[in-house]
Scaffold this motif. Structure first.
Motif, PDB file in Angstrom:
ATOM      1  N   GLN A   1       0.833  -1.190   0.000  1.00  0.00           N
ATOM      2  CA  GLN A   1       0.000   0.000   0.000  1.00  0.00           C
ATOM      3  C   GLN A   1       0.871   1.244   0.000  1.00  0.00           C
ATOM      4  O   GLN A   1       2.030   1.210   0.401  1.00  0.00           O
ATOM      5  N   VAL A   2       0.282   2.322  -0.459  1.00  0.00           N
ATOM      6  CA  VAL A   2       0.953   3.614  -0.422  1.00  0.00           C
ATOM      7  C   VAL A   2       0.359   4.471   0.678  1.00  0.00           C
ATOM      8  O   VAL A   2      -0.765   4.251   1.119  1.00  0.00           O
ATOM      9  N   GLN A   3       1.141   5.457   1.092  1.00  0.00           N
ATOM     10  CA  GLN A   3       0.652   6.468   2.022  1.00  0.00           C
ATOM     11  C   GLN A   3       0.367   7.725   1.198  1.00  0.00           C
ATOM     12  O   GLN A   3       1.144   8.080   0.311  1.00  0.00           O
ATOM     13  N   LEU A   4      -0.737   8.370   1.512  1.00  0.00           N
ATOM     14  CA  LEU A   4      -1.221   9.487   0.709  1.00  0.00           C
ATOM     15  C   LEU A   4      -1.376  10.738   1.557  1.00  0.00           C
ATOM     16  O   LEU A   4      -1.912  10.669   2.671  1.00  0.00           O
ATOM     17  N   VAL A   5      -0.949  11.866   1.001  1.00  0.00           N
ATOM     18  CA  VAL A   5      -1.088  13.148   1.695  1.00  0.00           C
ATOM     19  C   VAL A   5      -1.640  14.166   0.706  1.00  0.00           C
ATOM     20  O   VAL A   5      -1.002  14.464  -0.314  1.00  0.00           O
ATOM     21  N   GLU A   6      -2.842  14.695   1.021  1.00  0.00           N
ATOM     22  CA  GLU A   6      -3.442  15.715   0.169  1.00  0.00           C
ATOM     23  C   GLU A   6      -2.994  17.109   0.597  1.00  0.00           C
ATOM     24  O   GLU A   6      -2.673  17.338   1.767  1.00  0.00           O
ATOM     25  N   SER A   7      -3.044  18.023  -0.353  1.00  0.00           N
ATOM     26  CA  SER A   7      -2.788  19.427  -0.062  1.00  0.00           C
ATOM     27  C   SER A   7      -3.526  20.275  -1.091  1.00  0.00           C
ATOM     28  O   SER A   7      -3.953  19.767  -2.132  1.00  0.00           O
ATOM     29  N   GLY A   8      -3.683  21.559  -0.761  1.00  0.00           N
ATOM     30  CA  GLY A   8      -4.249  22.495  -1.720  1.00  0.00           C
ATOM     31  C   GLY A   8      -5.674  22.915  -1.466  1.00  0.00           C
ATOM     32  O   GLY A   8      -6.222  23.739  -2.197  1.00  0.00           O
ATOM     33  N   GLY A   9      -6.305  22.377  -0.433  1.00  0.00           N
ATOM     34  CA  GLY A   9      -7.665  22.795  -0.145  1.00  0.00           C
ATOM     35  C   GLY A   9      -7.701  24.202   0.405  1.00  0.00           C
ATOM     36  O   GLY A   9      -6.673  24.834   0.651  1.00  0.00           O
ATOM     37  N   GLY A  10      -8.916  24.731   0.592  1.00  0.00           N
ATOM     38  CA  GLY A  10      -9.058  26.064   1.143  1.00  0.00           C
ATOM     39  C   GLY A  10     -10.422  26.637   0.837  1.00  0.00           C
ATOM     40  O   GLY A  10     -11.369  25.915   0.520  1.00  0.00           O
ATOM     41  N   TRP A  11     -10.471  27.949   0.934  1.00  0.00           N
ATOM     42  CA  TRP A  11     -11.719  28.688   0.717  1.00  0.00           C
ATOM     43  C   TRP A  11     -11.624  29.442  -0.590  1.00  0.00           C
ATOM     44  O   TRP A  11     -10.588  30.030  -0.918  1.00  0.00           O
ATOM     45  N   VAL A  12     -12.734  29.428  -1.338  1.00  0.00           N
ATOM     46  CA  VAL A  12     -12.757  30.147  -2.613  1.00  0.00           C
ATOM     47  C   VAL A  12     -14.181  30.616  -2.884  1.00  0.00           C
ATOM     48  O   VAL A  12     -15.146  29.985  -2.427  1.00  0.00           O
ATOM     49  N   GLN A  13     -14.309  31.693  -3.589  1.00  0.00           N
ATOM     50  CA  GLN A  13     -15.634  32.165  -3.980  1.00  0.00           C
ATOM     51  C   GLN A  13     -16.158  31.358  -5.164  1.00  0.00           C
ATOM     52  O   GLN A  13     -15.377  30.818  -5.962  1.00  0.00           O
ATOM     53  N   ALA A  14     -17.456  31.305  -5.275  1.00  0.00           N
ATOM     54  CA  ALA A  14     -18.076  30.604  -6.400  1.00  0.00           C
ATOM     55  C   ALA A  14     -17.527  31.143  -7.716  1.00  0.00           C
ATOM     56  O   ALA A  14     -17.358  32.351  -7.881  1.00  0.00           O
ATOM     57  N   GLY A  15     -17.241  30.224  -8.623  1.00  0.00           N
ATOM     58  CA  GLY A  15     -16.650  30.586  -9.896  1.00  0.00           C
ATOM     59  C   GLY A  15     -15.141  30.522  -9.912  1.00  0.00           C
ATOM     60  O   GLY A  15     -14.522  30.587 -10.988  1.00  0.00           O
ATOM     61  N   GLY A  16     -14.563  30.386  -8.740  1.00  0.00           N
ATOM     62  CA  GLY A  16     -13.110  30.334  -8.635  1.00  0.00           C
ATOM     63  C   GLY A  16     -12.545  28.949  -8.894  1.00  0.00           C
ATOM     64  O   GLY A  16     -13.273  28.013  -9.255  1.00  0.00           O
ATOM     65  N   SER A  17     -11.240  28.830  -8.682  1.00  0.00           N
ATOM     66  CA  SER A  17     -10.522  27.588  -8.961  1.00  0.00           C
ATOM     67  C   SER A  17      -9.619  27.202  -7.797  1.00  0.00           C
ATOM     68  O   SER A  17      -9.147  28.057  -7.052  1.00  0.00           O
ATOM     69  N   LEU A  18      -9.423  25.921  -7.674  1.00  0.00           N
ATOM     70  CA  LEU A  18      -8.455  25.367  -6.734  1.00  0.00           C
ATOM     71  C   LEU A  18      -7.792  24.158  -7.372  1.00  0.00           C
ATOM     72  O   LEU A  18      -8.399  23.484  -8.214  1.00  0.00           O
ATOM     73  N   ARG A  19      -6.584  23.875  -6.950  1.00  0.00           N
ATOM     74  CA  ARG A  19      -5.880  22.675  -7.407  1.00  0.00           C
ATOM     75  C   ARG A  19      -5.452  21.871  -6.194  1.00  0.00           C
ATOM     76  O   ARG A  19      -4.721  22.385  -5.347  1.00  0.00           O
ATOM     77  N   LEU A  20      -5.923  20.646  -6.133  1.00  0.00           N
ATOM     78  CA  LEU A  20      -5.522  19.740  -5.068  1.00  0.00           C
ATOM     79  C   LEU A  20      -4.421  18.817  -5.568  1.00  0.00           C
ATOM     80  O   LEU A  20      -4.413  18.433  -6.738  1.00  0.00           O
ATOM     81  N   SER A  21      -3.529  18.483  -4.666  1.00  0.00           N
ATOM     82  CA  SER A  21      -2.472  17.518  -4.969  1.00  0.00           C
ATOM     83  C   SER A  21      -2.535  16.389  -3.962  1.00  0.00           C
ATOM     84  O   SER A  21      -2.946  16.574  -2.821  1.00  0.00           O
ATOM     85  N   CYS A  22      -2.108  15.239  -4.392  1.00  0.00           N
ATOM     86  CA  CYS A  22      -2.040  14.079  -3.507  1.00  0.00           C
ATOM     87  C   CYS A  22      -0.709  13.393  -3.771  1.00  0.00           C
ATOM     88  O   CYS A  22      -0.502  12.840  -4.861  1.00  0.00           O
ATOM     89  N   ALA A  23       0.170  13.448  -2.787  1.00  0.00           N
ATOM     90  CA  ALA A  23       1.496  12.853  -2.915  1.00  0.00           C
ATOM     91  C   ALA A  23       1.498  11.464  -2.299  1.00  0.00           C
ATOM     92  O   ALA A  23       1.007  11.273  -1.179  1.00  0.00           O
ATOM     93  N   ALA A  24       2.053  10.527  -3.025  1.00  0.00           N
ATOM     94  CA  ALA A  24       2.088   9.133  -2.578  1.00  0.00           C
ATOM     95  C   ALA A  24       3.505   8.717  -2.241  1.00  0.00           C
ATOM     96  O   ALA A  24       4.468   9.195  -2.846  1.00  0.00           O
ATOM     97  N   SER A  25       3.620   7.821  -1.285  1.00  0.00           N
ATOM     98  CA  SER A  25       4.916   7.272  -0.912  1.00  0.00           C
ATOM     99  C   SER A  25       4.723   5.847  -0.419  1.00  0.00           C
ATOM    100  O   SER A  25       3.621   5.456  -0.036  1.00  0.00           O
ATOM    101  N   GLY A  26       5.801   5.089  -0.470  1.00  0.00           N
ATOM    102  CA  GLY A  26       5.780   3.775   0.157  1.00  0.00           C
ATOM    103  C   GLY A  26       5.689   2.590  -0.776  1.00  0.00           C
ATOM    104  O   GLY A  26       5.920   1.464  -0.343  1.00  0.00           O
ATOM    105  N   ASP A  27       5.342   2.810  -2.027  1.00  0.00           N
ATOM    106  CA  ASP A  27       5.257   1.696  -2.973  1.00  0.00           C
ATOM    107  C   ASP A  27       5.369   2.269  -4.368  1.00  0.00           C
ATOM    108  O   ASP A  27       5.476   3.476  -4.554  1.00  0.00           O
ATOM    109  N   THR A  28       5.302   1.407  -5.368  1.00  0.00           N
ATOM    110  CA  THR A  28       5.428   1.839  -6.754  1.00  0.00           C
ATOM    111  C   THR A  28       4.133   2.505  -7.192  1.00  0.00           C
ATOM    112  O   THR A  28       3.137   1.851  -7.491  1.00  0.00           O
ATOM    113  N   PHE A  29       4.147   3.815  -7.233  1.00  0.00           N
ATOM    114  CA  PHE A  29       2.940   4.606  -7.494  1.00  0.00           C
ATOM    115  C   PHE A  29       2.303   4.249  -8.828  1.00  0.00           C
ATOM    116  O   PHE A  29       1.078   4.253  -8.963  1.00  0.00           O
ATOM    117  N   SER A  30       3.120   3.917  -9.812  1.00  0.00           N
ATOM    118  CA  SER A  30       2.605   3.748 -11.167  1.00  0.00           C
ATOM    119  C   SER A  30       1.719   2.522 -11.344  1.00  0.00           C
ATOM    120  O   SER A  30       1.109   2.361 -12.404  1.00  0.00           O
TER     121      SER A  30
END
Length: 125
Positions: free
Chosen positions: A1-30
């Motif tokens: 199994q991999v370990q996962l850590v999300e980032s990039g959340g937050g507050w935004v007004q309607a119509g706006g944009s956000l980008r979330l990332s999820c970094a994996a570690s511990g095994d062959t991600f591919s």
């Protein structure tokens, strides 16, 4: 199994944009299929988007088609969620999840057995 850590959340007004990332570690991600789920208060967790191990196969939930994009960079062990034209109903905790799977993209929650801690996305009117 991999370990996962999300980032990039937050507050935004309607119509706006956000980008979330999820970094994996511990095994062959591919060799892992990846999914982005979300859970709003009082609602069940739902699959929003998913991507297969290669990045060639994707699934988009009806509520986010045309607005959200999932992608992955296997060299960086990271999956991304680009969210555009955000709506208040997109407010939720977003989770990335992985499942060891070399095959077509899957929408079955039980195929995903590793989960990140979640990141809050709040969209205001």
């Amino acid at each position: 199994q991999v370990q996962l850590v999300e980032s990039g959340g937050g507050w935004v007004q309607a119509g706006g944009s956000l980008r979330l990332s999820c970094a994996a570690s511990g095994d062959t991600f591919s060799i892992y299929a990846m999914g982005w789920f979300r859970q709003a208060p009082g609602k069940e967790r739902e699959l929003v988007l998913a991507i297969d191990w290669s990045g060639a196969g994707t699934y988009y939930g009806d509520s986010v088609k045309g607005r959200f994009t999932i992608s992955r960079d296997n060299a960086k062990n990271t999956v991304y969620l680009q969210m555009n034209s955000l709506k208040p109903e997109d407010t939720a905790v977003y989770y990335c999840a992985s499942g060891r799977r070399l095959g077509p993209v899957t929408t079955r929650m039980k195929e995903y057995d590793s989960w990140g801690q979640g990141t809050q996305v709040t969209v205001s009117t």
